[in-house]
Design a protein around this motif. Structure first.
Motif, mmCIF file in Angstrom:
data_model
loop_
_atom_site.group_PDB
_atom_site.id
_atom_site.type_symbol
_atom_site.label_atom_id
_atom_site.label_comp_id
_atom_site.label_asym_id
_atom_site.label_seq_id
_atom_site.Cartn_x
_atom_site.Cartn_y
_atom_site.Cartn_z
ATOM 1 N N ALA A 1 0.831 -1.235 0.504
ATOM 2 C CA ALA A 1 -0.089 -0.167 0.080
ATOM 3 C C ALA A 1 1.223 1.375 -0.317
ATOM 4 O O ALA A 1 0.684 2.356 -0.718
ATOM 5 N N GLU A 2 1.756 1.504 0.646
ATOM 6 C CA GLU A 2 2.925 2.700 1.138
ATOM 7 C C GLU A 2 3.772 2.406 -0.086
ATOM 8 O O GLU A 2 3.485 3.302 -0.962
ATOM 9 N N TRP A 3 4.020 1.542 -0.786
ATOM 10 C CA TRP A 3 4.411 1.366 -2.403
ATOM 11 C C TRP A 3 3.154 2.110 -3.638
ATOM 12 O O TRP A 3 3.876 2.887 -4.632
ATOM 13 N N ARG A 4 2.522 1.592 -3.310
ATOM 14 C CA ARG A 4 1.305 2.554 -4.611
ATOM 15 C C ARG A 4 1.055 3.881 -3.975
ATOM 16 O O ARG A 4 1.157 4.523 -5.167
ATOM 17 N N ASP A 5 1.065 4.514 -2.500
ATOM 18 C CA ASP A 5 1.228 5.307 -2.504
ATOM 19 C C ASP A 5 2.000 6.770 -3.559
ATOM 20 O O ASP A 5 1.796 7.477 -3.671
ATOM 21 N N HIS A 6 3.050 5.835 -3.221
ATOM 22 C CA HIS A 6 4.241 6.695 -4.166
ATOM 23 C C HIS A 6 4.729 6.554 -5.470
ATOM 24 O O HIS A 6 4.626 7.557 -5.981
ATOM 25 N N THR A 7 4.299 5.011 -5.800
ATOM 26 C CA THR A 7 3.824 4.910 -7.425
ATOM 27 C C THR A 7 3.312 5.907 -8.101
ATOM 28 O O THR A 7 2.897 6.266 -9.189
ATOM 29 N N LEU A 8 1.762 5.680 -7.787
ATOM 30 C CA LEU A 8 0.767 6.687 -7.524
ATOM 31 C C LEU A 8 1.177 8.201 -7.484
ATOM 32 O O LEU A 8 0.613 8.782 -9.168
ATOM 33 N N ALA A 9 1.205 8.819 -7.418
ATOM 34 C CA ALA A 9 1.630 10.123 -7.010
ATOM 35 C C ALA A 9 2.796 10.377 -7.933
ATOM 36 O O ALA A 9 2.756 11.370 -9.187
ATOM 37 N N TYR A 10 3.599 9.620 -8.545
ATOM 38 C CA TYR A 10 5.286 9.663 -9.823
ATOM 39 C C TYR A 10 4.268 9.670 -11.003
ATOM 40 O O TYR A 10 4.252 9.893 -12.073
ATOM 41 N N MET B 1 7.013 19.254 -9.501
ATOM 42 C CA MET B 1 8.110 18.277 -7.870
ATOM 43 C C MET B 1 7.065 18.640 -6.953
ATOM 44 O O MET B 1 7.492 18.433 -5.534
ATOM 45 N N ARG B 2 6.596 20.132 -6.568
ATOM 46 C CA ARG B 2 5.483 20.395 -5.769
ATOM 47 C C ARG B 2 4.718 19.676 -5.975
ATOM 48 O O ARG B 2 3.674 19.659 -4.471
ATOM 49 N N LEU B 3 3.982 18.856 -6.909
ATOM 50 C CA LEU B 3 2.311 18.283 -7.030
ATOM 51 C C LEU B 3 2.886 16.600 -6.294
ATOM 52 O O LEU B 3 2.134 16.488 -5.747
ATOM 53 N N ILE B 4 4.159 16.109 -6.599
ATOM 54 C CA ILE B 4 4.333 14.243 -5.144
ATOM 55 C C ILE B 4 4.025 14.550 -4.353
ATOM 56 O O ILE B 4 3.250 13.852 -4.009
ATOM 57 N N TYR C 1 1.219 12.468 -2.931
ATOM 58 C CA TYR C 1 1.645 11.084 -1.582
ATOM 59 C C TYR C 1 0.586 11.809 -0.239
ATOM 60 O O TYR C 1 0.130 11.106 0.280
ATOM 61 N N ARG C 2 1.013 13.317 0.004
ATOM 62 C CA ARG C 2 -0.326 13.111 1.305
ATOM 63 C C ARG C 2 -1.746 13.006 1.358
ATOM 64 O O ARG C 2 -1.665 12.345 2.115
ATOM 65 N N TRP C 3 -2.331 13.401 0.227
ATOM 66 C CA TRP C 3 -3.258 12.870 -0.245
ATOM 67 C C TRP C 3 -4.027 11.584 -0.357
ATOM 68 O O TRP C 3 -4.722 11.443 0.466
ATOM 69 N N LEU D 1 -0.087 -1.764 9.869
ATOM 70 C CA LEU D 1 -0.702 -0.584 9.269
ATOM 71 C C LEU D 1 0.755 0.035 9.917
ATOM 72 O O LEU D 1 1.462 0.484 10.412
ATOM 73 N N ARG D 2 1.720 0.492 8.228
ATOM 74 C CA ARG D 2 3.147 1.070 8.435
ATOM 75 C C ARG D 2 2.731 3.032 7.667
ATOM 76 O O ARG D 2 1.958 2.797 6.405
ATOM 77 N N MET D 3 2.921 3.318 8.405
ATOM 78 C CA MET D 3 2.692 4.887 8.533
ATOM 79 C C MET D 3 3.759 6.005 8.513
ATOM 80 O O MET D 3 5.235 5.672 9.700
ATOM 81 N N PRO D 4 4.442 6.775 7.241
ATOM 82 C CA PRO D 4 5.116 7.322 7.591
ATOM 83 C C PRO D 4 5.548 8.573 9.206
ATOM 84 O O PRO D 4 4.202 8.574 9.624
ATOM 85 N N LEU D 5 6.508 8.781 9.458
ATOM 86 C CA LEU D 5 7.139 9.343 10.838
ATOM 87 C C LEU D 5 6.198 10.764 10.408
ATOM 88 O O LEU D 5 5.218 11.624 11.490
ATOM 89 N N ALA D 6 6.442 11.257 8.920
ATOM 90 C CA ALA D 6 5.500 12.623 9.775
ATOM 91 C C ALA D 6 4.196 12.983 9.947
ATOM 92 O O ALA D 6 2.956 13.569 9.915
ATOM 93 N N TYR D 7 3.273 11.862 9.905
ATOM 94 C CA TYR D 7 1.995 11.456 10.165
ATOM 95 C C TYR D 7 1.441 10.575 11.014
ATOM 96 O O TYR D 7 0.084 10.191 11.603
ATOM 97 N N ALA D 8 2.148 10.954 12.415
ATOM 98 C CA ALA D 8 2.343 9.630 13.004
ATOM 99 C C ALA D 8 1.143 10.164 14.113
ATOM 100 O O ALA D 8 0.822 8.854 14.852
ATOM 101 N N ASP D 9 1.374 11.273 14.224
ATOM 102 C CA ASP D 9 0.798 11.812 15.417
ATOM 103 C C ASP D 9 -1.141 11.605 14.522
ATOM 104 O O ASP D 9 -2.100 11.686 15.586
#
Length: 453
Positions: A21-30, A364-367, A371-373, A419-427
């Protein structure tokens, strides 16, 4: 009777493998950004910088004319670069110009003599330059004629109907006060026919132009006793009044050195023949055509010096920007060093670098935004399921229904544990886990209240 409650929507399917799922998040943005860049680049290629066409069409002249001969030489040169030039026969400059101006005619360029575009809207056309002279030569019976006005009242062969020779002859005669319907007889013949009529006495003068004024024909006519060639003493005035005309000279003996023909310098006036094209002609094809014209017309001849043609001097048509650039700097580095089609690809690639560079920074700003979305949307799916469970518990649910809600809540919690969550979204992740516990407490409280009314 109490109406039955509508069935609750099923629990959303949460990903079992959160690594994928995390890999798909990265891939979809690119993928989305790459697709956007490719679409814009493809649009630029299609609209702004299309590939050079492999086939173009040129309207020339009759098969035995200098127009057709020149076009055939262009065809052979362009073929070396993989370009097919279709050469169409025509009646001459008038028909060539008509074909260019008619959008229904699939003609890309043509050879057009100066002096035939008066009164026509030629804004859709451009010139690649003048390529050779098409001199006006006037032969007459007698001597000492150096003005066209002296031919008033005579019989003059001015060219066949619809020809460029006739159009030009009528303009020159009109400037000298001679026109149709007057005392002067205007005979519709040109070339060899006009020369034959002059020699036989059927006409008193013949105005020849272009192909009809060949070196061989001029020699034959001048060797006939009683026939002379008119010296345009007012040639400079003609070039001022008619900007598409040039003054050229026949030096003594240029036709026949042994017999010194002509015996003295003869001043002539001459329009130039231009390569005229539609404004959508590809720049790479424009360069190839000018290069071919330099090879064909750059040598010295009876009426021109070496290197005089092709010439970028503006006449009746605007000189194209691509032609001006070529005359100033020649071919670009890529076209000088690489084969034509490889250079074309390289040239277009350089053009595409600008829109790609412009898109790169916002892309580059859109990627990160994409991903955040994606990450937040996954969190929101859990919240949607929690809200549905909480509403189900608050409804008049049975004990079995509440047990099923607890099972669903267990599924959500189990999924969150993997679930593996990026540290930026740990909160946000830990707040979600707290809310799972909150909903579980609500379910327990509702169950106790229903069991202890």
């Amino acid at each position: 009777m109490k109406a039955p409650r509508p069935p609750r929507p099923p629990l959303p399917q949460f990903p079992g493998d959160h690594t994928h799922a995390e890999w798909r998040d990265h891939t979809l943005a690119y993928v989305i950004v790459a697709a956007l860049v490719v679409a814009v680049v493809a649009l630029v290629v299609w609209v702004i910088d299309p590939a050079p066409p492999r086939t173009i069409t040129m309207s020339a002249g009759s098969r035995d004319s200098s127009f057709f001969v020149a076009a055939e030489q262009y065809r052979k040169i362009l073929a070396k670069n993989g370009i097919t030039l279709k050469v169409l026969e025509s009646d001459g400059s008038v028909q060539n110009l008509q074909r260019l101006l008619d959008p229904k005619q699939h003609v890309d360029l043509a050879l057009v003599q100066g002096g035939i575009a008066d009164g026509l809207d030629t804004s859709s056309l451009m010139s690649l330059g003048s390529v050779f002279y098409s001199p006006v030569v006037v032969f007459y019976r007698g001597t000492n004629v150096n003005q066209l006005s002296q031919l008033e009242g005579k019989r003059i062969a001015i060219g066949r109907e619809g020809s460029g020779t006739r159009l030009l002859a009528l303009k020159l005669l009109e400037a000298n006060g001679i026109g149709p319907g007057g005392s002067t007889t205007l005979v519709p013949s040109d070339g060899l026919q006009a020369a034959t009529q002059l020699v036989s006495g059927e006409v008193d003068a013949a105005i020849l132009n272009g192909d009809s004024a060949t070196r061989g024909l001029m020699l034959r006519v001048l060797k006939v006793p009683g026939i002379s060639v008119m010296n345009f003493d007012e040639a400079s005035a003609y070039t001022r009044l008619f900007p598409y005309l040039d003054q050229i000279d026949l030096p003594p003996g240029v036709l026949d050195l042994r017999h010194r023909i002509p015996p003295d310098t003869v001043h002539l006036i001459s329009p130039t023949v231009e390569i005229v094209a539609r404004t959508n002609l590809h720049p790479a094809i424009s360069d190839l055509l000018i290069e071919a014209a330099q090879e064909v017309h750059g040598m010295p001849g009876l009426l021109q010096r070496a290197g005089e043609f092709p010439s970028p001097v503006a006449r009746e048509y605007q000189i194209s920007e691509d032609a001006q650039r070529y005359y100033k700097t020649g071919k670009s580095f890529l076209y000088r060093t690489l084969p034509f089609w490889l250079a074309s690809i390289g040239d277009r690639t350089l053009v595409l670098l600008l829109p790609v560079a412009v898109l790169l920074f916002p892309a580059m700003r859109l990627i990160p935004a994409l991903y955040r979305w994606r990450v937040r949307s996954r969190i929101y799916r859990y919240y949607g399921a929690l809200i549905a469970i909480e509403r189900g518990a608050l409804a008049n649910s049975t004990e079995d229904e509440r047990k099923k809600l607890v099972e669903e809540l267990d599924q959500i919690e189990a999924s969150l544990n993997r679930l593996r969550m990026p540290l930026a979204y740990a909160d946000a992740f830990y707040v979600l886990r707290e809310h799972v516990g909150f909903v579980r407490d609500r379910l327990g409280a509702v169950s106790w209240q229903r069991s202890h009314p």
